[in-house]
Design an enzyme around this catalytic site. Structure first.
Site, mmCIF file in Angstrom:
data_model
loop_
_atom_site.group_PDB
_atom_site.id
_atom_site.type_symbol
_atom_site.label_atom_id
_atom_site.label_comp_id
_atom_site.label_asym_id
_atom_site.label_seq_id
_atom_site.Cartn_x
_atom_site.Cartn_y
_atom_site.Cartn_z
ATOM 1 C CB CYS A 338 -25.790 14.073 -17.904
ATOM 2 S SG CYS A 338 -25.796 12.853 -19.176
ATOM 3 N NE ARG A 367 -27.388 4.105 -21.095
ATOM 4 C CZ ARG A 367 -26.994 4.949 -22.044
ATOM 5 N NH1 ARG A 367 -27.116 4.617 -23.315
ATOM 6 N NH2 ARG A 367 -26.498 6.121 -21.729
ATOM 7 C CG ASP A 387 -20.396 10.927 -19.992
ATOM 8 O OD1 ASP A 387 -20.462 11.591 -21.034
ATOM 9 O OD2 ASP A 387 -21.369 10.716 -19.247
ATOM 10 C CE LYS A 469 -26.928 11.906 -33.180
ATOM 11 N NZ LYS A 469 -27.109 10.547 -32.671
ATOM 12 C CG HIS A 515 -24.379 15.095 -23.180
ATOM 13 N ND1 HIS A 515 -24.684 14.643 -21.930
ATOM 14 C CD2 HIS A 515 -25.457 15.810 -23.584
ATOM 15 C CE1 HIS A 515 -25.892 15.059 -21.598
ATOM 16 N NE2 HIS A 515 -26.379 15.763 -22.582
#
Length: 643
Positions: A338, A367, A387, A469, A515
């Site tokens: 992002c 990650r 993404d 979301k 997103h």
RNA sequence: GCUGACGUAGCUCAGUCGGUAGAGCACAUCCUUGGUAAGGAUGAGGUCGUCGGUUCAAGUCCGAUCGUCAGCUCCA
């Protein structure tokens, strides 16, 4: 005898004597329904089957085929298991023991560590108790009486639950079944005799109240059924799931590997796995371009400024790979795409005329997941998100969400997933952004789903701290649910990066940021795909689409020509020049799940044809190569596995 | 990270009471040249995850450590 009117499950109304039990009514409707009945709702409230009805009521009856019936059945079984544990290990203290979608569990604290062998012992005890057909009896106690009961028993877990119950709850309900009593709101089966077939599946650790700072208890998972056939089918499904395990198939079909000596949780894509991935990514890129997205590329690392501004360093530092220090600057591997997309946005001043901007990237992020959570392709330390970020004005959000939902439906359908469940997650306690914006965004999510005629479930307070979301869960061929797509508003990053656009009014406005990831991560998605298809990929995804199998070395030249022709047409083909008998080769390509084999020998060479053999279906007869090509190219283009 | 189980050939696994390692598949070479789910022979391949301890002797017993698995916790 006074009569009362009962509205039956089918909507009809019948009269019964006052005081009739639910079970008697069920029996009067249908003997079969009565024997399958597990739980009833009288005027919307769950009741046991032996509940007496004294006034006009609506009646619903649930059997094992309904979720509510199933849950009651499994919940009663969890009590039965706790009873058996109490008998075998009298010192046991109990935590909680709910029904879950795939059975039930019970958490308990005993000194001995149970092994898988102990489960059989407990199972046996359960059958013994079940046979006694002890009724589940409801009892109500005051809070003090309840507390005294568990104080005497020395069960501090139950005491903790009770002491935290609302002061206003005057009575606390208990269920008693033979020698076992448990704090419980019910409902339950009439008696333990209804539990016919039980299988305890696993034992493992679990934290008291799900908090890793608390003591770890032992948890036994199990499942139960009223019919043997149901249990057998369920166990067969579990076996099938094991056979389809993507880690096993990934090895067997030579798709990918992980090398712990080179780093756990990092995926090596072999040629065949890479073919699948490339097919997916090519399709994904084309679909995004056609659906109004632009594709971006962004770097894999960024200086600490970026992650301080985004807030990742303060929130997720322990899950980020350690920084690389160059020229006294810290660079971090990106855990998210992002901030990069935001920098592109901020590269120049944006007008309302530019919006909406839809920017997508197959962005590889890293990650540092804790060691115990890594799992094949499903949970890894480096992965590629499909993404995208949508930057738009407030009045555009609903249309944009609708487009994303339509697009995700198209995407899942293309890969053979039909069963989707939608979840809308709302504002959590800790959140950024003002309530009005949250409400507006949450409404737009709900409206978008409604306008597409889609049902959704609400997850109150389940949103991220930065926005509400929609999550989409998909069911695979074994009916297992996977959380895949996510569509999230973000009220945090536009603020932190001070994003703006100039509106029609000439003033600065903050854009809305959404997103979204449809497949989630490519690694995880391929893992789920492998298990969904059990390695039998449809033609368009298969890493080897056609194997050309000459009957003997004499026909290698002709087989080579056939092979070249397939390659020229963009088919993933393999030419089998091994010195083996035809039967051996056919078996080998079959177990490797290759959709088509072309057998060529003397007959075919003379006639200029190929013998087609289809995976799992066998010999399809002789065709010309052109006929065959036409057929499979049609299959590939239409993304169908069978014609 | 936590609890438990497990680490033997590239893969799947056997190895009894502690006595210096075994099978099948895969691989290599040779024979065989075939018609729709495994042809035959020979060969190569292992510091038994790693480190330490007990013992005359450790794949086997003990401890530590790394990793895998089943869950738990976590997942921007």
């Amino acid at each position: 005898m006074e009569q009362i009117k009962i509205t039956l499950p089918d909507g009809s109304v019948r009269e019964y004597d006052k005081g009739v039990t639910v079970f008697e009514i069920a029996k009067s409707i249908s003997g079969r329904l009565a024997s399958d009945a597990i739980i009833a709702k009288v005027n919307g409230a769950e009741k046991d089957l032996d509940t007496k009805i004294d006034e006009d009521s609506d009646l619903q009856i649930f059997t094992f085929r309904d979720d509510e019936g199933k849950h009651t059945y499994w919940h009663s079984t969890s009590h039965l298991m706790a009873h058996a544990i109490q008998e075998l290990y009298p010192e046991a203290k109990f935590g909680v023991g709910p029904a879950i979608d795939t059975g039930f569990y019970y958490d308990f604290d005993i000194d001995t560590r149970l092994t898988e062998e102990d489960l059989e012992k407990i199972e046996k005890k359960m059958y013994e108790i079940a046979k006694s057909a002890a009724p589940y009896k409801r009892r109500e106690l005051s809070k003090k009486e309840a507390l005294d009961y568990f104080t005497e028993k020395g069960d501090e877990y139950k005491q903790e639950i009770i002491s935290e119950l609302d002061e206003s709850s005057e009575v606390i309900s208990f269920y008693e079944e033979g020698a076992f009593t448990d704090l419980c709101t019910g409902p339950h089966l009439a008696d333990t005799g209804k539990i016919k077939y039980v299988k305890l599946l696993s034992v493992s650790g679990s934290y008291w109240r799900g908090d890793e700072k608390n003591k770890q208890m032992q948890r036994i998972y199990g499942i139960s059924f009223p019919k043997k056939k149901m249990l057998d089918e369920h166990l067969e499904m579990l076996e099938e799931a094991k056979r389809r395990d993507h880690r096993k198939l990934g090895k067997q079909l030579d798709l990918f590997s992980i090398h712990e000596e080179a780093g756990a949780g990092l995926i090596y894509w072999h040629p065949k796995g890479a073919r699948i991935r490339n097919t997916i990514e090519d399709f994904w890129k084309e679909a995004h371009t056609k659906n109004g997205y632009d594709l971006l590329f962004s770097p894999h690392i960024g200086k600490s400024w970026l992650w301080e501004t985004s807030g990742h360093l303060s929130n997720f530092r322990e899950n980020m790979f350690s920084p690389m220090s160059i020229d006294e600057q810290d660079y971090f591997l990106k855990p998210m795409n992002c901030p990069f997309h935001i920098l592109i946005y901020k590269n120049h001043l944006r007008s309302y005329r530019d919006l909406p901007l839809r920017w997508a990237e197959l962005g590889t992020v890293y990650r540092f997941e804790k060691s115990g959570v890594l799992h094949g392709l499903l949970r890894v330390r480096g992965f590629t998100q499909d993404d995208a970020h949508i930057f738009c004005a407030q009045e555009q959000i609903e249309d944009e969400i609708i487009e994303v939902i339509r697009f995700s439906l198209f995407m899942w359908k293309s890969f053979g997933f039909e069963k989707l469940t939608f979840y809308v997650s709302t504002r959590p306690d800790k959140a950024v952004g003002d309530d009005a914006i949250w409400d507006k965004a949450t409404e737009s999510l709900k409206n978008a789903l409604r306008s597409e005629g889609l049902d959704y479930k609400l997850d109150e307070g389940g949103g991220a701290f930065y926005g509400p979301k929609i999550d989409i869960k998909v069911k695979d061929a074994l009916n297992r649910e996977w959380q895949m797509s996510t569509i999230q508003f973000d009220f945090n990053l536009p603020e932190r990066f001070d994003m703006k656009y100039i509106g029609e009014d000439g003033k600065e406005h903050r854009p809305f940021m959404v997103h979204r990831a449809l497949l989630g991560s490519i690694e995880r998605f391929v893992g789920v795909l492998i298990e969904h298809f059990g390695g039998d990929f449809p033609m368009w995804l298969a890493p080897v689409q056609v194997a050309v199998v000459p009957v003997s070395q004499k026909y290698f030249d002709y087989a080579g020509k056939v092979f070249d022709e397939l390659k020229k047409n963009g088919i993933f083909a393999e030419l089998d020049k091994r010195n083996e008998k035809i039967g051996f080769k056919i078996r080998d390509w079959e177990v490797n799940k290759v959709p088509y084999m072309l057998i060529v020998g003397e007959k075919e060479e003379e006639a200029g044809t190929v013998s087609v053999r289809k995976h799992k279906e066998g010999d399809q007869g002789v065709k010309t190569l052109d006929q065959f090509l036409e057929r499979i190219i049609h299959e590939i283009n239409n993304k169908v596995s069978n014609i």
